[in-house]
Design a protein around this motif. Structure first.
Motif, PDB file in Angstrom:
ATOM      1  N   LEU A 136       0.845  -1.184   0.000  1.00 53.28           N
ATOM      2  CA  LEU A 136       0.000   0.000   0.000  1.00 53.28           C
ATOM      3  C   LEU A 136       0.880   1.234   0.000  1.00 53.28           C
ATOM      4  O   LEU A 136       1.730   1.393   0.869  1.00 53.28           O
ATOM      5  CB  LEU A 136      -0.914  -0.014   1.230  1.00 53.28           C
ATOM      6  CG  LEU A 136      -1.926   1.104   1.320  1.00 53.28           C
ATOM      7  CD1 LEU A 136      -2.855   1.097   0.102  1.00 53.28           C
ATOM      8  CD2 LEU A 136      -2.740   0.976   2.583  1.00 53.28           C
ATOM      9  N   ASP A 137       0.681   2.075  -0.992  1.00 55.15           N
ATOM     10  CA  ASP A 137       1.449   3.312  -1.078  1.00 55.15           C
ATOM     11  C   ASP A 137       0.489   4.494  -1.168  1.00 55.15           C
ATOM     12  O   ASP A 137      -0.671   4.342  -1.520  1.00 55.15           O
ATOM     13  CB  ASP A 137       2.402   3.288  -2.275  1.00 55.15           C
ATOM     14  CG  ASP A 137       1.683   3.178  -3.605  1.00 55.15           C
ATOM     15  OD1 ASP A 137       0.809   2.302  -3.741  1.00 55.15           O
ATOM     16  OD2 ASP A 137       1.991   3.977  -4.510  1.00 55.15           O
ATOM     17  N   ARG A 138       0.970   5.661  -0.831  1.00 51.78           N
ATOM     18  CA  ARG A 138       0.125   6.861  -0.770  1.00 51.78           C
ATOM     19  C   ARG A 138      -0.380   7.291  -2.142  1.00 51.78           C
ATOM     20  O   ARG A 138      -1.380   8.000  -2.232  1.00 51.78           O
ATOM     21  CB  ARG A 138       0.879   7.994  -0.109  1.00 51.78           C
ATOM     22  CG  ARG A 138       1.282   7.630   1.311  1.00 51.78           C
ATOM     23  CD  ARG A 138       1.431   8.802   2.210  1.00 51.78           C
ATOM     24  NE  ARG A 138       1.958   8.440   3.504  1.00 51.78           N
ATOM     25  CZ  ARG A 138       1.293   7.821   4.459  1.00 51.78           C
ATOM     26  NH1 ARG A 138       0.072   7.460   4.251  1.00 51.78           N
ATOM     27  NH2 ARG A 138       1.860   7.526   5.615  1.00 51.78           N
ATOM     28  N   ALA A 139       0.266   6.867  -3.205  1.00 56.67           N
ATOM     29  CA  ALA A 139      -0.160   7.251  -4.551  1.00 56.67           C
ATOM     30  C   ALA A 139      -1.301   6.379  -5.084  1.00 56.67           C
ATOM     31  O   ALA A 139      -1.865   6.674  -6.128  1.00 56.67           O
ATOM     32  CB  ALA A 139       1.032   7.172  -5.504  1.00 56.67           C
ATOM     33  N   ALA A 140      -1.656   5.319  -4.372  1.00 56.07           N
ATOM     34  CA  ALA A 140      -2.725   4.434  -4.830  1.00 56.07           C
ATOM     35  C   ALA A 140      -4.066   5.157  -4.799  1.00 56.07           C
ATOM     36  O   ALA A 140      -4.420   5.785  -3.814  1.00 56.07           O
ATOM     37  CB  ALA A 140      -2.783   3.184  -3.953  1.00 56.07           C
ATOM     38  N   SER A 141      -4.797   5.069  -5.890  1.00 60.19           N
ATOM     39  CA  SER A 141      -6.096   5.729  -5.990  1.00 60.19           C
ATOM     40  C   SER A 141      -7.153   4.960  -5.198  1.00 60.19           C
ATOM     41  O   SER A 141      -6.934   3.823  -4.783  1.00 60.19           O
ATOM     42  CB  SER A 141      -6.530   5.810  -7.451  1.00 60.19           C
ATOM     43  OG  SER A 141      -6.849   4.503  -7.923  1.00 60.19           O
TER      44      SER A 141
ATOM     45  N   LEU B 230       7.637  -1.832   6.007  1.00 68.07           N
ATOM     46  CA  LEU B 230       8.351  -1.284   7.153  1.00 68.07           C
ATOM     47  C   LEU B 230       8.568   0.218   7.022  1.00 68.07           C
ATOM     48  O   LEU B 230       8.426   0.963   7.979  1.00 68.07           O
ATOM     49  CB  LEU B 230       9.697  -2.008   7.310  1.00 68.07           C
ATOM     50  CG  LEU B 230      10.574  -1.582   8.471  1.00 68.07           C
ATOM     51  CD1 LEU B 230       9.874  -1.874   9.789  1.00 68.07           C
ATOM     52  CD2 LEU B 230      11.910  -2.297   8.419  1.00 68.07           C
ATOM     53  N   GLU B 231       8.883   0.670   5.827  1.00 67.98           N
ATOM     54  CA  GLU B 231       9.221   2.084   5.645  1.00 67.98           C
ATOM     55  C   GLU B 231       7.988   2.985   5.559  1.00 67.98           C
ATOM     56  O   GLU B 231       8.107   4.191   5.401  1.00 67.98           O
ATOM     57  CB  GLU B 231      10.104   2.283   4.405  1.00 67.98           C
ATOM     58  CG  GLU B 231       9.514   1.798   3.106  1.00 67.98           C
ATOM     59  CD  GLU B 231       9.735   0.312   2.836  1.00 67.98           C
ATOM     60  OE1 GLU B 231       9.194  -0.158   1.836  1.00 67.98           O
ATOM     61  OE2 GLU B 231      10.412  -0.372   3.604  1.00 67.98           O
ATOM     62  N   GLU B 232       6.797   2.428   5.674  1.00 67.86           N
ATOM     63  CA  GLU B 232       5.563   3.222   5.612  1.00 67.86           C
ATOM     64  C   GLU B 232       5.299   3.870   6.965  1.00 67.86           C
ATOM     65  O   GLU B 232       4.910   3.224   7.921  1.00 67.86           O
ATOM     66  CB  GLU B 232       4.381   2.346   5.217  1.00 67.86           C
ATOM     67  CG  GLU B 232       3.120   3.100   4.896  1.00 67.86           C
ATOM     68  CD  GLU B 232       3.246   3.971   3.663  1.00 67.86           C
ATOM     69  OE1 GLU B 232       2.689   5.072   3.690  1.00 67.86           O
ATOM     70  OE2 GLU B 232       3.899   3.568   2.694  1.00 67.86           O
TER      71      GLU B 232
ATOM     72  N   VAL C  37       1.146  -6.263   8.162  1.00 71.02           N
ATOM     73  CA  VAL C  37       1.661  -4.972   8.627  1.00 71.02           C
ATOM     74  C   VAL C  37       3.079  -5.191   9.125  1.00 71.02           C
ATOM     75  O   VAL C  37       3.290  -5.925  10.084  1.00 71.02           O
ATOM     76  CB  VAL C  37       0.773  -4.387   9.746  1.00 71.02           C
ATOM     77  CG1 VAL C  37       1.361  -3.065  10.241  1.00 71.02           C
ATOM     78  CG2 VAL C  37      -0.654  -4.195   9.251  1.00 71.02           C
ATOM     79  N   ARG C  38       4.032  -4.531   8.467  1.00 69.57           N
ATOM     80  CA  ARG C  38       5.442  -4.709   8.821  1.00 69.57           C
ATOM     81  C   ARG C  38       6.044  -3.459   9.446  1.00 69.57           C
ATOM     82  O   ARG C  38       7.246  -3.385   9.613  1.00 69.57           O
ATOM     83  CB  ARG C  38       6.225  -5.117   7.578  1.00 69.57           C
ATOM     84  CG  ARG C  38       5.750  -6.454   7.060  1.00 69.57           C
ATOM     85  CD  ARG C  38       6.598  -6.995   5.961  1.00 69.57           C
ATOM     86  NE  ARG C  38       6.109  -8.304   5.591  1.00 69.57           N
ATOM     87  CZ  ARG C  38       5.944  -8.711   4.353  1.00 69.57           C
ATOM     88  NH1 ARG C  38       6.258  -7.925   3.356  1.00 69.57           N
ATOM     89  NH2 ARG C  38       5.486  -9.921   4.109  1.00 69.57           N
ATOM     90  N   CYS C  39       5.204  -2.482   9.757  1.00 71.60           N
ATOM     91  CA  CYS C  39       5.692  -1.261  10.393  1.00 71.60           C
ATOM     92  C   CYS C  39       5.145  -1.183  11.812  1.00 71.60           C
ATOM     93  O   CYS C  39       4.243  -1.933  12.176  1.00 71.60           O
ATOM     94  CB  CYS C  39       5.273  -0.032   9.581  1.00 71.60           C
ATOM     95  SG  CYS C  39       3.491   0.203   9.480  1.00 71.60           S
TER      96      CYS C  39
END
Length: 194
Positions: free
Chosen positions: A68-73, A87-89, A108-110
């Motif tokens: 899941l990334d912030r650019a996903a619509s 993790l880096e999220e 969830v890895r963060c």
């Protein structure tokens, strides 16, 4: 190729085949009932061409292995049913996850807290498996998991507080939080340490 296969009912695509050109023919697959795309930890936003193509058909989407990334619509989030929060999220993508209404499995890895767990309540009707990989998960966050009544699989492997880092009080807090958990559908629970 897909334009010539109008009678297809099931299509499995590697994540590399989700470019606009590769999936342009999906719109002509009028009998399509299942579309499976397996990601290899690519961002969910790479599926944007797929969102437009699948909006014209009634196929069930099985979208898994993407992060899941912030650019996903909103459309890409709505397609996803199995996701990874890397993790880096940071911070935890609460708003983006709330848009993933078909999400059945989440890794969830963060690091997360009680409020992050409570934000998953937006997914309480669809979320069936939750796999957390965070060190020293607060007992309050563990207790909050009880709100996810439809969970069938829960992994807290490596998440519980250790006596090395938190002393005996950390272990007692873990015990109290775990005893408070109530799941009617839970079939699999992983409390192993790493």
């Amino acid at each position: 190729v897909l334009r010539q296969c109008t009678a297809l009912r099931v299509v499995t695509l590697p994540s590399a085949a989700t470019s606009s050109a590769a999936i342009a023919g999906l719109a002509s697959c009028s009998h399509l009932t299942l579309l499976h795309v397996e990601g290899r930890a690519q961002p969910l936003s790479t599926l944007e061409p797929l969102v437009a193509a699948t909006s014209r058909c009634d196929a069930l989407a099985d979208i898994s292995g993407f992060t899941l990334d912030r650019a996903a619509s909103d459309g890409a989030c709505a397609l996803a049913n199995r996701l990874v929060v890397p993790l880096e999220e940071a911070p935890f993508p609460r708003e983006a996850l709330a848009k993933c209404r078909a999400l059945a499995e989440l890794h969830v890895r963060c690091n997360i807290d009680e409020d992050d767990v409570l934000s998953l309540l937006a997914l309480k009707d669809s979320l069936r498996a939750l796999h957390l990989s965070t060190e020293g998960l607060a007992p309050e966050a563990i207790s909050a998991l009880s709100h996810l009544k439809q969970l069938r699989a829960l992994s807290l492997a490596g998440c519980l507080r250790s006596s090395y880092a938190f002393g005996d009080g950390g272990l007692a807090a873990n015990d109290e939080a775990l005893i408070s958990l109530r799941f009617g559908q839970l079939r699999q629970l992983d409390l192993s340490a790493h």
